[in-house]
Design a protein around this motif. Structure first.
Motif, PDB file in Angstrom:
ATOM      1  N   ALA A  18     -37.572 -35.491 -15.539  1.00 45.11           N
ATOM      2  CA  ALA A  18     -37.497 -36.557 -16.533  1.00 45.11           C
ATOM      3  C   ALA A  18     -38.878 -37.157 -16.688  1.00 45.11           C
ATOM      4  CB  ALA A  18     -36.502 -37.634 -16.116  1.00 45.11           C
ATOM      5  N   GLU A  19     -39.122 -37.718 -17.800  1.00 47.22           N
ATOM      6  CA  GLU A  19     -40.387 -38.388 -18.036  1.00 47.22           C
ATOM      7  C   GLU A  19     -40.431 -39.644 -17.167  1.00 47.22           C
ATOM      8  OE1 GLU A  19     -42.884 -40.511 -21.675  1.00 47.22           O
ATOM      9  OE2 GLU A  19     -40.997 -39.468 -22.067  1.00 47.22           O
ATOM     10  N   ILE A  20     -41.486 -39.758 -16.362  1.00 48.59           N
ATOM     11  CA  ILE A  20     -41.594 -40.870 -15.424  1.00 48.59           C
ATOM     12  C   ILE A  20     -42.103 -42.110 -16.159  1.00 48.59           C
ATOM     13  CG2 ILE A  20     -42.668 -41.709 -13.321  1.00 48.59           C
ATOM     14  CD1 ILE A  20     -40.655 -39.449 -12.931  1.00 48.59           C
ATOM     15  N   ALA A  21     -41.299 -43.153 -16.163  1.00 57.25           N
ATOM     16  CA  ALA A  21     -41.664 -44.409 -16.813  1.00 57.25           C
ATOM     17  C   ALA A  21     -42.032 -45.427 -15.747  1.00 57.25           C
ATOM     18  CB  ALA A  21     -40.499 -44.915 -17.657  1.00 57.25           C
ATOM     19  N   PRO A  22     -42.839 -46.422 -16.079  1.00 56.93           N
ATOM     20  CA  PRO A  22     -43.168 -47.461 -15.106  1.00 56.93           C
ATOM     21  C   PRO A  22     -41.894 -48.127 -14.595  1.00 56.93           C
ATOM     22  CG  PRO A  22     -44.550 -47.641 -17.058  1.00 56.93           C
ATOM     23  CD  PRO A  22     -43.483 -46.644 -17.376  1.00 56.93           C
ATOM     24  N   PRO A  23     -41.807 -48.347 -13.281  1.00 60.70           N
ATOM     25  CA  PRO A  23     -40.595 -48.960 -12.739  1.00 60.70           C
ATOM     26  C   PRO A  23     -40.505 -50.437 -13.112  1.00 60.70           C
ATOM     27  CG  PRO A  23     -42.226 -48.724 -11.016  1.00 60.70           C
ATOM     28  CD  PRO A  23     -42.799 -48.043 -12.233  1.00 60.70           C
ATOM     29  N   GLU A  24     -39.298 -50.940 -13.096  1.00 60.63           N
ATOM     30  CA  GLU A  24     -39.052 -52.352 -13.317  1.00 60.63           C
ATOM     31  C   GLU A  24     -38.457 -52.947 -12.053  1.00 60.63           C
ATOM     32  OE1 GLU A  24     -36.343 -52.116 -16.596  1.00 60.63           O
ATOM     33  OE2 GLU A  24     -37.912 -52.675 -18.023  1.00 60.63           O
ATOM     34  N   THR A  25     -38.600 -54.248 -11.886  1.00 59.54           N
ATOM     35  CA  THR A  25     -37.955 -54.928 -10.772  1.00 59.54           C
ATOM     36  C   THR A  25     -36.927 -55.900 -11.309  1.00 59.54           C
ATOM     37  OG1 THR A  25     -39.652 -56.638 -10.713  1.00 59.54           O
ATOM     38  CG2 THR A  25     -39.967 -54.737  -9.259  1.00 59.54           C
ATOM     39  N   THR A  26     -35.840 -56.013 -10.582  1.00 55.09           N
ATOM     40  CA  THR A  26     -34.779 -56.949 -10.935  1.00 55.09           C
ATOM     41  C   THR A  26     -34.517 -57.846  -9.734  1.00 55.09           C
ATOM     42  OG1 THR A  26     -33.763 -55.369 -12.441  1.00 55.09           O
ATOM     43  CG2 THR A  26     -32.378 -57.172 -11.657  1.00 55.09           C
ATOM     44  N   MET A  27     -34.497 -59.131  -9.939  1.00 56.27           N
ATOM     45  CA  MET A  27     -34.264 -60.091  -8.865  1.00 56.27           C
ATOM     46  C   MET A  27     -32.805 -60.525  -8.847  1.00 56.27           C
ATOM     47  SD  MET A  27     -37.360 -60.382  -7.737  1.00 56.27           S
ATOM     48  CE  MET A  27     -39.089 -60.321  -8.258  1.00 56.27           C
ATOM     49  N   VAL A  28     -32.205 -60.454  -7.673  1.00 53.59           N
ATOM     50  CA  VAL A  28     -30.856 -60.973  -7.476  1.00 53.59           C
ATOM     51  C   VAL A  28     -30.967 -62.133  -6.491  1.00 53.59           C
ATOM     52  CG1 VAL A  28     -28.519 -60.466  -6.696  1.00 53.59           C
ATOM     53  CG2 VAL A  28     -29.836 -58.722  -7.909  1.00 53.59           C
ATOM     54  N   ARG A  29     -30.649 -63.337  -6.954  1.00 54.13           N
ATOM     55  CA  ARG A  29     -30.881 -64.536  -6.148  1.00 54.13           C
ATOM     56  C   ARG A  29     -29.567 -65.197  -5.728  1.00 54.13           C
ATOM     57  NH1 ARG A  29     -34.977 -65.037 -10.174  1.00 54.13           N
ATOM     58  NH2 ARG A  29     -37.077 -65.000  -9.261  1.00 54.13           N
ATOM     59  N   THR A  30     -29.567 -65.694  -4.491  1.00 51.37           N
ATOM     60  CA  THR A  30     -28.517 -66.597  -4.025  1.00 51.37           C
ATOM     61  C   THR A  30     -29.218 -67.830  -3.467  1.00 51.37           C
ATOM     62  OG1 THR A  30     -28.432 -65.797  -1.745  1.00 51.37           O
ATOM     63  CG2 THR A  30     -27.126 -64.587  -3.371  1.00 51.37           C
ATOM     64  N   ALA A  31     -28.460 -68.752  -2.911  1.00 52.92           N
ATOM     65  CA  ALA A  31     -29.070 -69.969  -2.359  1.00 52.92           C
ATOM     66  C   ALA A  31     -29.954 -69.661  -1.163  1.00 52.92           C
ATOM     67  CB  ALA A  31     -27.977 -70.950  -1.956  1.00 52.92           C
ATOM     68  N   SER A  32     -29.722 -68.542  -0.493  1.00 48.04           N
ATOM     69  CA  SER A  32     -30.434 -68.252   0.754  1.00 48.04           C
ATOM     70  C   SER A  32     -31.374 -67.070   0.678  1.00 48.04           C
ATOM     71  CB  SER A  32     -29.421 -68.009   1.886  1.00 48.04           C
ATOM     72  OG  SER A  32     -28.591 -69.128   2.074  1.00 48.04           O
ATOM     73  N   ALA A  33     -31.230 -66.209  -0.312  1.00 51.61           N
ATOM     74  CA  ALA A  33     -32.028 -64.979  -0.321  1.00 51.61           C
ATOM     75  C   ALA A  33     -32.303 -64.521  -1.745  1.00 51.61           C
ATOM     76  CB  ALA A  33     -31.303 -63.880   0.455  1.00 51.61           C
ATOM     77  N   THR A  34     -33.388 -63.769  -1.873  1.00 52.95           N
ATOM     78  CA  THR A  34     -33.727 -63.112  -3.129  1.00 52.95           C
ATOM     79  C   THR A  34     -33.984 -61.640  -2.840  1.00 52.95           C
ATOM     80  OG1 THR A  34     -34.740 -65.102  -4.041  1.00 52.95           O
ATOM     81  CG2 THR A  34     -35.324 -63.016  -5.075  1.00 52.95           C
ATOM     82  N   MET A  35     -33.207 -60.767  -3.450  1.00 51.17           N
ATOM     83  CA  MET A  35     -33.382 -59.334  -3.273  1.00 51.17           C
ATOM     84  C   MET A  35     -34.092 -58.766  -4.497  1.00 51.17           C
ATOM     85  SD  MET A  35     -30.521 -56.313  -2.760  1.00 51.17           S
ATOM     86  CE  MET A  35     -29.948 -57.002  -1.204  1.00 51.17           C
ATOM     87  N   THR A  36     -35.151 -58.011  -4.246  1.00 51.37           N
ATOM     88  CA  THR A  36     -35.898 -57.358  -5.316  1.00 51.37           C
ATOM     89  C   THR A  36     -35.488 -55.899  -5.374  1.00 51.37           C
ATOM     90  OG1 THR A  36     -37.767 -58.851  -4.972  1.00 51.37           O
ATOM     91  CG2 THR A  36     -38.187 -56.845  -6.227  1.00 51.37           C
ATOM     92  N   LEU A  37     -34.948 -55.482  -6.515  1.00 49.63           N
ATOM     93  CA  LEU A  37     -34.474 -54.118  -6.707  1.00 49.63           C
ATOM     94  C   LEU A  37     -35.435 -53.375  -7.633  1.00 49.63           C
ATOM     95  CD1 LEU A  37     -30.758 -55.077  -7.305  1.00 49.63           C
ATOM     96  CD2 LEU A  37     -31.649 -53.976  -5.251  1.00 49.63           C
ATOM     97  N   LEU A  38     -35.779 -52.171  -7.285  1.00 51.35           N
ATOM     98  CA  LEU A  38     -36.697 -51.360  -8.057  1.00 51.35           C
ATOM     99  C   LEU A  38     -35.908 -50.356  -8.889  1.00 51.35           C
ATOM    100  CD1 LEU A  38     -39.819 -51.132  -8.266  1.00 51.35           C
ATOM    101  CD2 LEU A  38     -39.669 -49.217  -6.650  1.00 51.35           C
ATOM    102  N   SER A  39     -36.244 -50.262 -10.177  1.00 49.23           N
ATOM    103  CA  SER A  39     -35.486 -49.360 -11.055  1.00 49.23           C
ATOM    104  C   SER A  39     -35.691 -47.905 -10.680  1.00 49.23           C
ATOM    105  CB  SER A  39     -35.891 -49.590 -12.515  1.00 49.23           C
ATOM    106  OG  SER A  39     -37.263 -49.291 -12.716  1.00 49.23           O
ATOM    107  N   ARG A  40     -36.883 -47.544 -10.237  1.00 44.13           N
ATOM    108  CA  ARG A  40     -37.112 -46.170  -9.799  1.00 44.13           C
ATOM    109  C   ARG A  40     -36.503 -45.992  -8.416  1.00 44.13           C
ATOM    110  NH1 ARG A  40     -43.058 -44.482 -10.378  1.00 44.13           N
ATOM    111  NH2 ARG A  40     -42.419 -44.585 -12.563  1.00 44.13           N
ATOM    112  N   GLY A  41     -35.453 -45.226  -8.334  1.00 42.31           N
ATOM    113  CA  GLY A  41     -34.736 -45.035  -7.081  1.00 42.31           C
ATOM    114  C   GLY A  41     -33.559 -45.964  -6.909  1.00 42.31           C
TER     115      GLY A  41
END
Length: 552
Positions: free
Chosen positions: A73-96
Motif C-alpha cells: 500500500a502507499e505509505i502515508a504519514p501516520p496520524e495520532t489520536t488521543m484518548v483521554r480520561t481523568a487519569s490518563a491519555t493514550m496516544t494511538l498511532l494510525s500506522r499499525g
C-alpha cells in the motif's frame, strides 16, 4: 533456653539474607479528540499451526520478521489520536493501529531526567504494542500497515476505530476506554482458517523512578496461567537469544517496571490467551534493558477481544479488575504460594488502617508495628515466663542427665518425671522461641510489598522524602540495629554467662543493620517500632527472672 532463642535469631538472620535472593475513583467519562497530524512515523510460516505451537512457530524478535509478507500500500504519514480520561491519555498511532505512549496525569515522575512531570509510559524506540496476524500459511505484520482512523463509532460512544488500508487482510481494531487505566480492545480480521493475533508487549519502559538502576533491574514480564500461580520472568534472567515460554491457557500477560504495568487481559478465563513467548535481547553492559515478549491470542471466527491495562501497580485497583491481576508482580520465589497470600493479608490490613486513621503511610507503619507488638504481648509474656520456669528446672534436668547418661530409656522417663513434677511440658522450651519468630512473616511480607506496591511510592515521613527508598542518612537502620542490641542485652540480664549468647548479642544486630541499609525505609520504621515497643516487656521479664533467682 537462651541458646535456642539466639539460635532462632541466627536462623532468622540467615533467612533475611537469603530472602532477597529469591526474589496485592469512579471511571471518568472518556473524551476522544480528533486525529492530529504527527511527524513520526514477518516472517512467512507455512503449514497448519496448533495453538500450543503458535508462538514458537512465528514469534521472533519484534520487528525482525524479514520473511513476512509485507502489506502493499502507499505509505502515508501516520496520524495520532488521543484518548483521554481523568487519569490518563493514550496516544494511538494510525500506522499499525497501536498505542505509542500513555501519559498518567495524576502521577509524577521521580526520574532525575523528568522529575515533576507526569508519568509517561513509553518504550522510547517503538510503539507500546505491535500486532501480527498468524494464519495457516503466513504471518503478516501490521506494524507498517496504514489504518484509517474513525473517532467515535456507531455502536458505542468513545470508540476509536482503525480500519486497514491496502492489500493486507482487511482488519479493524477498536479501542474503548473502560476506566482510567483500562481500555477494551476489539480486533476483527478477514484472515481465514485457524489464525492467531500475536501481540508484542513493550520491549522496555522508560524509568520514572529516582533510582533508575533499581527500576531497570525490576523490568520483567509476568503471566498468569488459568490453572496456576502467576509467573514472572525478569529481563535479566533471559540471556540474549534465549527463549522462555509461559504455556497457556493464560489469563493475562504484562511488561512491568517497579511500579508500573502495561499488559493484556483476556476477556474471561473461558477465552484465554494461548501462551506468552519471551526472548532475551542484547544487553547494555551488565544491564538487561530490553527483551521481547509476545502474547499469542486465538482468533475465533477472525475476532479477538481483550483489555489493555496501562497504569500503576495499585493493589486495590488491580484486584478490582479480577483474575488475580494484583499478582502481576509475582514474588517469593519457590515460597510464592505461601508468601504472596500472606502479603495480601498484610496489604489489606494496611489499606484498611489507612482509611480508618486517615494518616500517611509512615504513621500507619508506626501504628501497625506497635499494634503487632501489643497483640503479641500475652504470647510473649507466657513464653518468657515459661523460659523462667525452664531455667528453674535446668539444674534438675542436668542432674538427671548425668545420673542416667548410660541408660537412655531411664533418662527419658526421669526427664519426663521432672517436667511433670513442675507442671510443665517438654515442649515448653520450643514455645520460648515463638515470640521471636511469629513477627517474621509480617516482616517478610512487608519486604516484598515494598518492592513493587505503588501505594508507598513517594510518601514522605519525617526527614525521609520517600519511604519506599532506603534511608539516605542510614539513621533508621542504625537505630534499628541499636534497638535490637538493647533488647537482646536486656533479655540477657540475670541469665548465666554464655559465650555463644554474647556472640549473638553483637552478631544479630549487625546482620539486621546490614540488611536494612539498602531496603525500603518503611521496613525499618516498622521494625524499629516493634523493637522499641518490646523493651518495656523485656525489662519486666528480666526483673521477674531476677526475683525468681533470689527466691531459689
Amino acid at each position: 533456653m537462651e541458646k535456642r532463642f539466639f539460635l532462632a535469631l541466627l536462623l532468622t538472620g540467615v533467612v533475611l539474607v537469603v530472602t532477597p535472593l529469591l526474589v496485592g475513583r469512579p471511571p471518568a467519562t472518556p473524551v476522544v479528540s480528533s486525529p492530529t497530524s504527527a511527524t513520526q512515523g514477518g516472517r512467512t510460516d507455512s503449514g497448519a499451526v496448533t495453538a500450543g505451537a503458535a508462538g514458537r512457530a512465528a514469534v521472533g524478535a519484534p520487528g525482525r520478521d524479514a520473511g513476512a509478507r509485507p502489506a502493499t500500500a502507499e505509505i502515508a504519514p501516520p496520524e495520532t489520536t488521543m484518548v483521554r480520561t481523568a487519569s490518563a491519555t493514550m496516544t494511538l498511532l494510525s500506522r499499525g493501529a497501536a498505542p505509542t505512549r500513555v501519559t498518567l496525569a495524576e502521577l509524577r515522575s521521580l526520574s532525575p531526567a523528568s522529575k515533576g512531570a507526569a508519568v509517561e509510559l513509553a518504550d522510547g524506540s517503538q510503539p507500546l504494542l505491535r500486532f501480527r496476524i498468524l494464519a495457516a500459511s503466513d504471518t503478516v505484520s501490521l506494524a507498517d500497515v496504514p489504518f484509517h482512523v474513525t473517532p467515535g463509532g456507531p455502536d458505542a460512544a468513545g470508540v476509536v476505530r482503525f480500519e486497514s488500508v491496502g492489500n493486507a487482510p482487511a482488519t479493524t481494531i477498536e479501542y474503548q476506554p473502560a476506566d482510567p487505566y483500562r481500555t477494551h480492545v476489539r480486533v476483527r480480521t478477514a484472515a481465514g482458517g485457524r489464525a492467531y493475533l500475536l501481540a508484542e508487549l513493550p520491549t522496555s519502559l522508560a524509568s520514572q523512578e529516582a533510582d533508575t538502576l533499581d527500576d531497570i533491574r525490576h523490568l520483567a514480564f509476568a503471566a498468569k496461567p488459568v490453572h496456576g500461580n502467576a509467573r514472572g520472568i525478569t529481563f535479566a534472567s533471559v540471556d540474549p537469544g534465549e527463549r522462555k515460554l509461559v504455556a497457556g491457557p493464560i489469563s493475562w500477560a504484562v511488561t512491568k517496571t517497579k511500579y508500573f504495568v502495561i499488559g493484556l487481559l483476556s476477556e474471561s478465563d473461558s477465552t484465554p490467551f494461548a501462551e506468552l513467548d519471551v526472548t532475551g535481547a542484547l544487553r547494555d553492559g551488565k544491564l538487561a534493558r530490553h527483551a521481547s515478549g509476545t502474547v499469542v491470542i486465538p482468533l475465533v471466527n477472525g475476532a479477538a477481544n481483550f483489555d489493555l491495562y496501562a497504569g500503576p501497580q495499585s493493589w486495590e485497583r488491580m484486584r478490582a479488575i479480577g483474575r488475580e491481576f494484583e499478582t502481576a508482580n509475582p514474588y517469593g520465589g519457590f515460597l510464592q504460594p505461601i508468601v504472596q497470600p500472606f502479603a495480601t493479608i498484610v496489604m489489606r490490613i494496611m489499606l484498611w488502617m489507612k482509611r480508618v486513621v486517615k494518616l500517611d503511610y509512615g504513621w500507619v507503619l508506626v501504628i501497625f508495628g506497635f499494634a503487632i507488638r501489643v497483640l503479641l504481648w500475652p504470647l510473649n509474656q507466657s513464653a518468657m515466663r515459661s523460659s523462667i520456669r525452664m531455667q528453674r528446672v535446668q539444674p534438675e534436668i542436668a542432674a538427671v542427665q548425668e545420673r542416667y547418661k548410660n541408660d537412655k530409656e531411664k533418662l527419658q522417663q526421669e526427664i519426663m518425671r521432672v517436667y511433670q513434677d513442675h507442671g510443665m511440658s517438654p515442649f515448653a522450651a520450643l514455645s520460648g522461641c515463638l515470640p521471636a519468630l511469629i513477627p517474621m512473616p509480617v516482616f517478610f511480607a512487608l519486604f516484598f510489598v515494598f518492592q513493587n506496591t505503588i501505594e508507598f511510592r513517594g510518601v514522605p515521613f519525617l526527614w525521609l522524602s520517600d519511604i519506599s527508598l532506603h534511608d539516605p542518612l542510614y539513621v533508621l537502620p542504625l537505630l534499628t540495629g541499636a534497638s535490637m542490641f538493647l533488647l537482646s542485652w536486656i533479655g540477657m540480664r540475670n541469665l548465666p554467662k554464655n559465650p555463644q549468647s554474647t556472640t549473638m548479642l553483637y552478631l544479630m544486630p549487625g546482620i539486621f543493620t546490614m540488611f536494612l541499609l539498602n531496603t525500603a525505609s518503611g521496613l525499618s520504621i516498622y521494625y524499629l517500632v516493634q523493637q522499641i515497643a518490646a523493651i518495656p516487656q523485656q525489662w519486666m521479664i528480666a526483673n521477674e527472672r531476677r526475683k525468681a533467682q533470689s527466691t531459689r
